[in-house]
Design a protein around this motif. Structure first.
Motif, mmCIF file in Angstrom:
data_model
loop_
_atom_site.group_PDB
_atom_site.id
_atom_site.type_symbol
_atom_site.label_atom_id
_atom_site.label_comp_id
_atom_site.label_asym_id
_atom_site.label_seq_id
_atom_site.Cartn_x
_atom_site.Cartn_y
_atom_site.Cartn_z
ATOM 1 N N GLU A 1 0.822 -1.205 0.000
ATOM 2 C CA GLU A 1 0.000 0.000 0.000
ATOM 3 C C GLU A 1 0.862 1.264 0.000
ATOM 4 O O GLU A 1 0.562 2.226 -0.712
ATOM 5 C CB GLU A 1 -0.953 0.011 1.206
ATOM 6 N N VAL A 2 1.931 1.261 0.782
ATOM 7 C CA VAL A 2 2.832 2.420 0.812
ATOM 8 C C VAL A 2 3.545 2.546 -0.535
ATOM 9 O O VAL A 2 3.719 3.652 -1.052
ATOM 10 C CB VAL A 2 3.834 2.316 1.988
ATOM 11 N N LEU A 3 3.945 1.435 -1.115
ATOM 12 C CA LEU A 3 4.542 1.450 -2.451
ATOM 13 C C LEU A 3 3.561 2.050 -3.455
ATOM 14 O O LEU A 3 3.937 2.898 -4.266
ATOM 15 C CB LEU A 3 4.948 0.045 -2.883
ATOM 16 N N ASP A 4 2.304 1.630 -3.416
ATOM 17 C CA ASP A 4 1.291 2.171 -4.334
ATOM 18 C C ASP A 4 1.157 3.679 -4.191
ATOM 19 O O ASP A 4 1.070 4.403 -5.186
ATOM 20 C CB ASP A 4 -0.070 1.516 -4.087
ATOM 21 N N ASP A 5 1.136 4.173 -2.957
ATOM 22 C CA ASP A 5 1.052 5.627 -2.730
ATOM 23 C C ASP A 5 2.263 6.337 -3.327
ATOM 24 O O ASP A 5 2.138 7.397 -3.938
ATOM 25 C CB ASP A 5 0.952 5.940 -1.232
ATOM 26 N N PHE A 6 3.441 5.763 -3.133
ATOM 27 C CA PHE A 6 4.668 6.333 -3.695
ATOM 28 C C PHE A 6 4.567 6.411 -5.215
ATOM 29 O O PHE A 6 4.881 7.431 -5.820
ATOM 30 C CB PHE A 6 5.878 5.484 -3.273
ATOM 31 N N LEU A 7 4.113 5.326 -5.832
ATOM 32 C CA LEU A 7 4.014 5.287 -7.297
ATOM 33 C C LEU A 7 2.986 6.279 -7.822
ATOM 34 O O LEU A 7 3.188 6.871 -8.891
ATOM 35 C CB LEU A 7 3.685 3.870 -7.770
ATOM 36 N N LEU A 8 1.905 6.485 -7.094
ATOM 37 C CA LEU A 8 0.920 7.491 -7.514
ATOM 38 C C LEU A 8 1.549 8.881 -7.535
ATOM 39 O O LEU A 8 1.329 9.660 -8.468
ATOM 40 C CB LEU A 8 -0.295 7.480 -6.576
ATOM 41 N N GLY A 9 2.340 9.194 -6.514
ATOM 42 C CA GLY A 9 3.030 10.479 -6.484
ATOM 43 C C GLY A 9 4.085 10.580 -7.563
ATOM 44 O O GLY A 9 4.230 11.611 -8.228
ATOM 45 N N LEU A 10 4.808 9.508 -7.774
ATOM 46 C CA LEU A 10 5.865 9.472 -8.780
ATOM 47 C C LEU A 10 5.302 9.665 -10.178
ATOM 48 O O LEU A 10 5.887 10.361 -11.012
ATOM 49 C CB LEU A 10 6.622 8.139 -8.697
ATOM 50 N N ASN A 11 4.161 9.077 -10.435
ATOM 51 C CA ASN A 11 3.547 9.134 -11.763
ATOM 52 C C ASN A 11 3.235 10.563 -12.202
ATOM 53 O O ASN A 11 3.122 10.837 -13.391
ATOM 54 C CB ASN A 11 2.281 8.277 -11.783
ATOM 55 N N LYS A 12 3.133 11.490 -11.267
ATOM 56 C CA LYS A 12 2.887 12.910 -11.605
ATOM 57 C C LYS A 12 4.119 13.546 -12.237
ATOM 58 O O LYS A 12 4.016 14.574 -12.884
ATOM 59 C CB LYS A 12 2.491 13.686 -10.352
ATOM 60 N N HIS A 13 5.289 12.936 -12.022
ATOM 61 C CA HIS A 13 6.545 13.552 -12.451
ATOM 62 C C HIS A 13 7.312 12.767 -13.505
ATOM 63 O O HIS A 13 8.164 13.320 -14.191
ATOM 64 C CB HIS A 13 7.459 13.748 -11.236
ATOM 65 N N ALA A 14 7.051 11.482 -13.606
ATOM 66 C CA ALA A 14 7.875 10.653 -14.496
ATOM 67 C C ALA A 14 7.160 9.350 -14.825
ATOM 68 O O ALA A 14 6.263 8.908 -14.099
ATOM 69 C CB ALA A 14 9.210 10.339 -13.820
ATOM 70 N N ASN A 15 7.591 8.750 -15.904
ATOM 71 C CA ASN A 15 7.221 7.372 -16.185
ATOM 72 C C ASN A 15 8.225 6.488 -15.452
ATOM 73 O O ASN A 15 9.320 6.934 -15.091
ATOM 74 C CB ASN A 15 7.278 7.091 -17.683
ATOM 75 N N TYR A 16 7.870 5.237 -15.247
ATOM 76 C CA TYR A 16 8.781 4.359 -14.519
ATOM 77 C C TYR A 16 8.585 2.915 -14.945
ATOM 78 O O TYR A 16 7.552 2.539 -15.496
ATOM 79 C CB TYR A 16 8.584 4.489 -13.006
ATOM 80 N N LYS A 17 9.609 2.128 -14.679
ATOM 81 C CA LYS A 17 9.550 0.672 -14.809
ATOM 82 C C LYS A 17 9.858 0.131 -13.416
ATOM 83 O O LYS A 17 10.838 0.515 -12.808
ATOM 84 C CB LYS A 17 10.576 0.171 -15.814
ATOM 85 N N LEU A 18 9.016 -0.769 -12.946
ATOM 86 C CA LEU A 18 9.100 -1.249 -11.587
ATOM 87 C C LEU A 18 9.490 -2.715 -11.531
ATOM 88 O O LEU A 18 8.958 -3.542 -12.257
ATOM 89 C CB LEU A 18 7.727 -1.069 -10.906
ATOM 90 N N SER A 19 10.438 -3.025 -10.670
ATOM 91 C CA SER A 19 10.784 -4.410 -10.343
ATOM 92 C C SER A 19 10.751 -4.508 -8.840
ATOM 93 O O SER A 19 11.402 -3.717 -8.144
ATOM 94 C CB SER A 19 12.194 -4.754 -10.835
ATOM 95 N N ILE A 20 9.975 -5.463 -8.323
ATOM 96 C CA ILE A 20 9.918 -5.601 -6.868
ATOM 97 C C ILE A 20 10.366 -6.990 -6.436
ATOM 98 O O ILE A 20 10.240 -7.956 -7.168
ATOM 99 C CB ILE A 20 8.518 -5.300 -6.281
ATOM 100 N N VAL A 21 10.882 -7.031 -5.220
ATOM 101 C CA VAL A 21 11.319 -8.272 -4.595
ATOM 102 C C VAL A 21 10.932 -8.176 -3.136
ATOM 103 O O VAL A 21 11.115 -7.125 -2.526
ATOM 104 C CB VAL A 21 12.837 -8.423 -4.761
ATOM 105 N N ILE A 22 10.357 -9.209 -2.597
ATOM 106 C CA ILE A 22 10.057 -9.219 -1.160
ATOM 107 C C ILE A 22 11.088 -10.119 -0.508
ATOM 108 O O ILE A 22 11.251 -11.268 -0.882
ATOM 109 C CB ILE A 22 8.635 -9.730 -0.886
ATOM 110 N N LYS A 23 11.816 -9.550 0.436
ATOM 111 C CA LYS A 23 12.858 -10.332 1.100
ATOM 112 C C LYS A 23 12.849 -10.049 2.567
ATOM 113 O O LYS A 23 12.321 -9.041 3.025
ATOM 114 C CB LYS A 23 14.218 -10.021 0.498
ATOM 115 N N LYS A 24 13.425 -10.928 3.311
ATOM 116 C CA LYS A 24 13.543 -10.747 4.755
ATOM 117 C C LYS A 24 14.867 -10.044 5.022
ATOM 118 O O LYS A 24 15.885 -10.420 4.473
ATOM 119 C CB LYS A 24 13.511 -12.098 5.446
ATOM 120 N N GLN A 25 14.783 -9.008 5.829
ATOM 121 C CA GLN A 25 15.988 -8.235 6.134
ATOM 122 C C GLN A 25 16.768 -8.851 7.247
ATOM 123 O O GLN A 25 16.271 -9.392 8.153
ATOM 124 C CB GLN A 25 15.615 -6.806 6.487
#
Length: 137
Positions: free
Chosen positions: A113-137
């Motif tokens: 959900e936080v990633l989605d909010d970030f991407l919504l804000g980002l989309n106002k300024h630029a196009n992007y290509k997204l690659s995500i990985v879920i990992k344990k820190q």
């Protein structure tokens, strides 16, 4: 067909599958036994397939990691740079690159959900290509 009481039972169980039948009955205006009987019927009909837990991935140290290639739509990069300056808590690294993009961001988000909010804000300024990985820190 399910009636309103069945739907309320499903909502309550979806919220907290560990609720006692007495508590469930009180919430849907039935006795505990009547609530238990309805739950059993919902299980027998296959409406309720099972029970599960909801795990807070952040408390486990899990995050959503994203690599985002930024493609600025204009020659003015300042609006994008201003935006990412407000998002420093999510950005691990920011690289200016050449080739298929202008910048490469390495980011960490506590949830999709936080990633989605970030991407919504980002989309106002630029196009992007997204690659995500879920990992344990």
């Amino acid at each position: 067909m399910l009636d309103n009481t069945d739907m309320q039972i499903l909502e309550e169980l979806n919220e907290n599958s560990r609720i006692t039948m007495k508590e469930l009955g009180e919430k849907v205006h039935l006795t505990g036994q009547a609530a238990a009987d309805r739950v059993t019927k919902l299980e027998e009909k296959g409406v309720i397939e099972g029970y599960t837990i909801k795990i807070n991935q952040v408390k486990l140290g899990c995050y959503v990691y994203a690599f985002i290639t930024i493609i600025i739509r204009s020659t003015n990069h300042q609006p994008f740079l201003s935006f990412i300056n407000t998002q420093e808590k999510h950005i691990i690294s920011n690289y200016k690159i050449s080739g298929d993009g202008c910048y490469l961001l390495e980011c960490r988000f506590p949830s999709n959900e936080v990633l989605d909010d970030f991407l919504l804000g980002l989309n106002k300024h630029a196009n992007y290509k997204l690659s995500i990985v879920i990992k344990k820190q």
